[in-house]
Design an enzyme around this catalytic site. Sequence first.
Site, PDB file in Angstrom:
ATOM      1  N   ASP A  41       2.150  11.064   8.879  1.00 12.58           N
ATOM      2  CA  ASP A  41       2.396   9.631   9.062  1.00 12.58           C
ATOM      3  C   ASP A  41       3.889   9.358   9.084  1.00 12.58           C
ATOM      4  OD1 ASP A  41      -0.215   8.867   9.121  1.00 12.58           O
ATOM      5  OD2 ASP A  41      -0.338   8.347   6.994  1.00 12.58           O
ATOM      6  N   LYS A  63       2.777   5.330  13.451  1.00 14.71           N
ATOM      7  CA  LYS A  63       3.379   4.334  14.324  1.00 14.71           C
ATOM      8  C   LYS A  63       4.885   4.525  14.374  1.00 14.71           C
ATOM      9  CE  LYS A  63       1.106   0.882  12.562  1.00 14.71           C
ATOM     10  NZ  LYS A  63       0.808  -0.295  11.873  1.00 14.71           N
ATOM     11  N   MET A 174       2.846  -3.753   2.078  1.00 10.31           N
ATOM     12  CA  MET A 174       2.526  -4.326   3.399  1.00 10.31           C
ATOM     13  C   MET A 174       2.557  -5.855   3.351  1.00 10.31           C
ATOM     14  SD  MET A 174      -0.646  -1.806   4.473  1.00 10.31           S
ATOM     15  CE  MET A 174      -1.457  -1.723   2.882  1.00 10.31           C
TER      16      MET A 174
END
Length: 264
Positions: A41, A63, A174
């Site tokens: 990741d 990402k 987050m």
Amino acid sequence: MTRARAGSGRVTLVGGGPGAEDLLTLRAVRALESADVVLYDRLAPHATLGTLAPRARLVDVGKRPGHHALPQSEIEALMVGLALEGRHVVRLKGGDPYVLGRGGEEVLACRRAGIPVEVVPGVTSAVAVPSAAGIPLTHRGVSHLFTVISGHAPLDEETLGHLAGLGGTIVILMGVNTLPSLTAGLVRHGLPADLPLAIVERGFQPGQRTTVTDLGGAVAAAARARAVSPAVIVIGEVVGLAHDGDPDARAVVDRAAELGAAGA
Ligand code: SAH
């Protein structure tokens, strides 16, 4: 990549910590050393994977700006498929695999496919990133509990009420995008607008930065600082202790006090 033998495949789900290579555990390093494939990741430490996992094929499944992450189902299919071919697959994740990291789902995917799976815990950003800014989540006489919560989606009224009633320290992962609804909700449910709040961005990375503000001023402060993900948000009186032994954090606290005095 070494030659694999079908039937000998396995998966090691490794918590890679908050991004600094030297916050990997010895167990994580050993798993990487014997990996045939590493699926990593973006938030896991990956800059030196070529050295840490010298035999492995390295696959970025996270990402990056301008690129999409592989959907969770595809990551799981890839992981399971490679293990079924007989590979030792290391699934390297940021922080701890079981803290808001979907590690549980990946373990279930392995179990469903009959693949042996081991989980190596990691240093979670929920605790480590505040500490990088000099913020202890608990402190005798100040806070004896902390709650870690996902800010991925806005919280409902019931959860906001529980959170405001708990006391202690609140840690949000987050949470940059949902900061407005979170802070307004906590104030609506009775937390004081002057309760200290810190936004710690890019912990243990170049450009690590702490913005110290309070519940009432957080949205404006985040906008002024152009705060972005990844960041850990800490709410509670412990934020005021950030100067303990940490000259950088002390400077941050002093600066916040000056800004406050100047009415900024
Ligand atoms: N399993 C991970 C968390 C995954 S959720 C863990 O235990 O740490 C991803 C969130 O973690 C990010 O949005 C951010 O809130 C936080 N995070 C992870 N690494 C971080 C870092 N180096 N600096 C700041 N926040 C980080």
